[in-house]
Design an enzyme around this catalytic site. Structure first.
Site, PDB file in Angstrom:
ATOM      1  N   HIS A  16      42.761  54.525  11.912  1.00 60.04           N
ATOM      2  CA  HIS A  16      43.500  54.816  10.693  1.00 60.04           C
ATOM      3  C   HIS A  16      42.561  54.835   9.477  1.00 60.04           C
ATOM      4  O   HIS A  16      42.488  55.823   8.742  1.00 60.04           O
ATOM      5  CB  HIS A  16      44.602  53.774  10.495  1.00 60.04           C
ATOM      6  CG  HIS A  16      45.393  53.958   9.244  1.00 60.04           C
ATOM      7  ND1 HIS A  16      46.656  54.502   9.245  1.00 60.04           N
ATOM      8  CD2 HIS A  16      45.104  53.706   7.944  1.00 60.04           C
ATOM      9  CE1 HIS A  16      47.093  54.574   8.003  1.00 60.04           C
ATOM     10  NE2 HIS A  16      46.174  54.083   7.189  1.00 60.04           N
ATOM     11  N   GLU A  17      41.822  53.749   9.296  1.00 59.98           N
ATOM     12  CA  GLU A  17      40.964  53.662   8.113  1.00 59.98           C
ATOM     13  C   GLU A  17      39.846  54.709   8.165  1.00 59.98           C
ATOM     14  O   GLU A  17      39.421  55.226   7.143  1.00 59.98           O
ATOM     15  CB  GLU A  17      40.381  52.253   7.950  1.00 59.98           C
ATOM     16  CG  GLU A  17      41.428  51.162   7.746  1.00 59.98           C
ATOM     17  CD  GLU A  17      42.434  51.428   6.631  1.00 59.98           C
ATOM     18  OE1 GLU A  17      42.133  52.213   5.712  1.00 59.98           O
ATOM     19  OE2 GLU A  17      43.546  50.865   6.682  1.00 59.98           O
TER      20      GLU A  17
ATOM     21  N   HIS B 170      38.326  61.738   5.358  1.00 67.33           N
ATOM     22  CA  HIS B 170      38.935  62.537   4.295  1.00 67.33           C
ATOM     23  C   HIS B 170      38.017  62.495   3.063  1.00 67.33           C
ATOM     24  O   HIS B 170      37.753  63.511   2.420  1.00 67.33           O
ATOM     25  CB  HIS B 170      40.311  61.942   3.970  1.00 67.33           C
ATOM     26  CG  HIS B 170      41.267  62.876   3.305  1.00 67.33           C
ATOM     27  ND1 HIS B 170      42.533  62.494   2.956  1.00 67.33           N
ATOM     28  CD2 HIS B 170      41.158  64.167   2.901  1.00 67.33           C
ATOM     29  CE1 HIS B 170      43.163  63.508   2.381  1.00 67.33           C
ATOM     30  NE2 HIS B 170      42.342  64.534   2.333  1.00 67.33           N
TER      31      HIS B 170
ATOM     32  N   HIS C  65      40.974  57.892   6.620  1.00 70.00           N
ATOM     33  CA  HIS C  65      40.768  57.937   5.167  1.00 70.00           C
ATOM     34  C   HIS C  65      39.290  58.189   4.859  1.00 70.00           C
ATOM     35  O   HIS C  65      38.951  58.987   3.995  1.00 70.00           O
ATOM     36  CB  HIS C  65      41.168  56.601   4.529  1.00 70.00           C
ATOM     37  CG  HIS C  65      42.640  56.327   4.543  1.00 70.00           C
ATOM     38  ND1 HIS C  65      43.561  57.227   4.061  1.00 70.00           N
ATOM     39  CD2 HIS C  65      43.345  55.246   4.963  1.00 70.00           C
ATOM     40  CE1 HIS C  65      44.778  56.700   4.192  1.00 70.00           C
ATOM     41  NE2 HIS C  65      44.672  55.506   4.739  1.00 70.00           N
TER      42      HIS C  65
END
Ligand SMILES: [Zn+2]
Length: 668
Positions: free
Chosen positions: A464-465, A471, A468
């Site tokens: 998940h992290e 991104h 980010h």
């Protein structure tokens, strides 16, 4: 600008503050420098205004100036630095720089007028690309929403309110981060927990065992401790983090946010808060939540029926047949063990941290066409901090630097998160300015005879992290305020939630897992069980997310005086009617997203709908297929916040986004 002069790891190290005195000195110096740049921007005559000297100049001020760079570094320091004097200095500096930002940038009428003069003047005739036009439109809207069309007197009041709010929000987060509560119990009260886990616990002078409210300890005890009073006691300590201090802070925040919204002409803070989002209004958010709750509640109820059909010994329902909140995780863990033959602690043996990181990077290497290089780094805020450089596929172009700070320690930010420090920029001539960011997590520490073994939830958090982080690293916009993760809040969780889905694929699980002793991948049977288990508590998960989102919405709908405890206890039986929370569930004191996300917590579910839609599309091409990966990079990640997310989604999908994949994933 400092961010344009990053050519080596050494350059980045130099940027981090080393002493409280340096923080103070930097703050004064860069505030002065920023003020000069603002004055210069305002001083330009209307006729001379261009995108470069006005719009781009403003973008630099808010996203790339030395002050904004230092500001993110101070935030990192406050979240992560082990030394109290450093954290305090960073906190004080942030209060100053944020107050300055409100005063001199977001609420500066002269700056607004300068920008408007350009937007309504020369911008009409200057040749601009889509990103530049979108930036101008969105910035104008932001200024208006900030109240820049109000009279000077009213605007001054707005400014004061915002400053107070910023200060309170920082206090709120800090109180949570610095809560070090614990409980002490006897050896007998730890039954069900492994000797190995118990060995890692600190003891009191009278030989009792200390259980902290840090995530790894709390979740481990919640799932495996077979003694109800311990589960209950730790649940109450965990649920009371930052209580009672944050209860009053939250009440003040609610009152001030309501006042702010009223001054700006909105019915509620939620209305003000959501106007800039994809969802636009609280009414639409409410509809969205109602709709999901209706579907998820059916599934949730079926799940609870199954869980309580065979109650383990230490779980007793309430007189009205409700499950006690502190029994939920334990109940689920027992159910899983029985029906899926899944032992999460055994599975964790297949996810030693080092190999998991290497495999995760390899997936991104193949799918997204990027290369990673770990570089040795020392002298950061903690000795265990790692650094990875991110490159394009042939290693010829540096995208950015990514720090990893993965284990818990006292006074560290207690959740997982990604913090952007320097935004990724791709200039018009194609050259790049590298991103710098940090992934923060609190993964199980290695012990003397075992490496750090990640539970599946931790592996998932990591994916998940990293979503980010990529991104941010793969951003390729010209403007810093559009870079990578600088998207609308209700879109920002899309890439991260999408990457979590990789972990439900058989081939991927085979690839990522490697037993820390035998070196073998997870057995087929275990993988089949994991996949079969995907939806065993999907209803429970979604209803809980709905509860959190609804709570945030309720707290920030119209009204200045709210009793967070009463609002919570009114909501719980409506959304989670079969769970008994007791009287010490103080979510309002430690639900950290209530400040930053405000009413926007629904955004997790909202972006998950898109995440699953995109995942579905990608899975049809193959999860390691570089062609679709490349399209995902160019159409979504690289574009960051430089266009309307609806457009990005449509461009990638070739159609309007749909809810089907999300509903299917619930298992209905
Ligand atoms: Zn996230």
């Amino acid at each position: 600008m400092l961010s344009e002069r990053i050519n080596s790891v050494e350059d980045i190290k130099q940027l981090f503050p080393k002493t409280p005195q340096e923080i103070e000195r930097d703050t004064a110096q860069y505030l002065e420098q920023e003020q000069k740049a603002i004055d210069a921007l305002i001083a330009i005559s209307k006729a001379e205004r261009t995108f470069a000297n006005t719009a781009k100049a403003l973008d630099d001020l808010v996203s790339r100036s030395d002050l904004s760079l230092k500001e993110t570094l101070f935030a990192v320091t406050e979240y992560l630095h082990p030394d109290k004097a450093m954290r305090d200095a960073a906190h004080t500096a942030l209060e100053k720089t944020q107050a300055f930002g409100v005063e001199q940038i977001s609420n500066n009428k002269k700056l607004y007028e300068a920008f408007k003069a350009y937007a309504e003047g020369n911008a009409k005739t200057e040749s601009l690309n889509n990103e530049q036009r979108y930036f101008i439109e969105e910035t104008l809207k932001d200024f208006k929403r900030a109240g820049l069309d109000l009279s000077d007197e009213k605007l001054a009041q707005v400014r004061e309110l915002k400053k107070k709010l910023q200060k309170l929000s920082m206090e709120f987060s800090r109180t949570i981060a610095q809560d070090e509560s614990s409980i002490a119990v006897t050896r007998d009260a730890l039954c069900g927990l492994s000797d190995e886990f118990i060995e890692t616990l600190k003891k009191t002078e009278d030989e009792n065992y200390i259980l902290g409210v840090d995530y790894p300890t709390y979740f481990h005890v919640a799932e495996y401790c077979a003694y109800e009073p311990t589960r209950k006691q730790l649940f109450e300590a965990f649920s009371s983090r930052a209580y009672p201090i944050n209860e009053q802070i939250l009440k003040d925040i609610i009152a001030l946010r309501h006042e702010l919204a009223q001054m700006l002409g909105y019915e509620s803070f939620a209305a003000l808060n959501l106007e800039s989002q994809m969802i636009k209004t609280p009414e639409r958010a409410q509809e969205f939540l109602n709709d999901l709750h209706e579907k998820a509640a059916i599934k949730d109820s079926l799940e609870l029926d199954a869980f309580i059909a065979e109650l383990p010994e230490s779980v007793v329902l309430t007189a009205d047949q409700k499950v006690k909140a502190w029994d939920q995780s334990f109940l689920k863990a027992c159910y899983k063990q029985k029906h899926f033959n899944i032992d999460e602690q055994k599975i964790a043996e297949y996810f030693p941290m080092e190999n998991t990181i290497a495999q995760l990077l390899d997936i991104y290497r193949q799918f997204l066409g990027v290369e990673f290089k770990e570089v040795p780094v020392s002298g950061m805020w903690d000795k265990d901090v790692k650094l990875i450089q991110v490159y394009n596929n042939d290693g010829s172009e540096l995208y950015g630097y990514l720090f990893l700070d993965l284990h818990p320690r006292p006074n560290k930010y207690s959740h997982a998160c990604h913090i952007g420090i320097v935004p990724a920029i791709k200039r018009e001539d194609g050259s790049r300015l590298p991103a710098v960011s940090v992934v923060v997590a609190n993964f199980t520490q290695p012990t003397k005879d075992k490496p750090s073994l990640l539970k599946r939830t931790e592996v998932s958090t990591f994916f998940h992290e990293f979503g980010h982080a990529l991104h941010a690293q793969l951003g390729a916009t010209q403007l810093g305020s559009c870079a990578g993760t600088h998207v609308k809040t209700d879109f920002v969780e899309m890439p991260s939630q999408m990457l979590e889905e990789w972990l439900w694929d058989k081939d991927i699980l085979k690839k990522v897992s490697k037993h820390y002793k035998t070196g073998e991948s997870l057995p087929d049977e275990t993988i089949d069980n994991i996949i079969a288990m995907k939806r065993y508590d999907s209803g429970g998960f979604v209803t809980r997310q709905v509860m959190l989102a609804q709570y945030a919405l309720d707290l920030f709908n119209a009204g200045a005086q709210k009793d967070p405890y009463a609002v919570l206890y009114e909501l719980l039986p409506k959304v989670l009617p079969r769970i008994e929370y007791g009287s010490k569930y103080r979510l309002f004191a430690n639900f950290g997203h209530l400040t930053g996300y405000g009413a926007k917590y629904y955004g997790y579910l909202w972006s998950k709908v898109f995440a699953l839609d995109l995942f579905d599309t990608i899975a049809q091409h193959g999860l390691l297929n570089p062609e679709i990966g490349n399209r995902y990079v160019t159409e979504i990640l690289a574009k960051g916040g430089s266009a309307d997310p609806n457009e990005l989604l449509k461009n990638f999908l070739g159609r309007e986004p749909r809810q089907d994949a999300f509903i299917r994933d619930l298992g209905l």
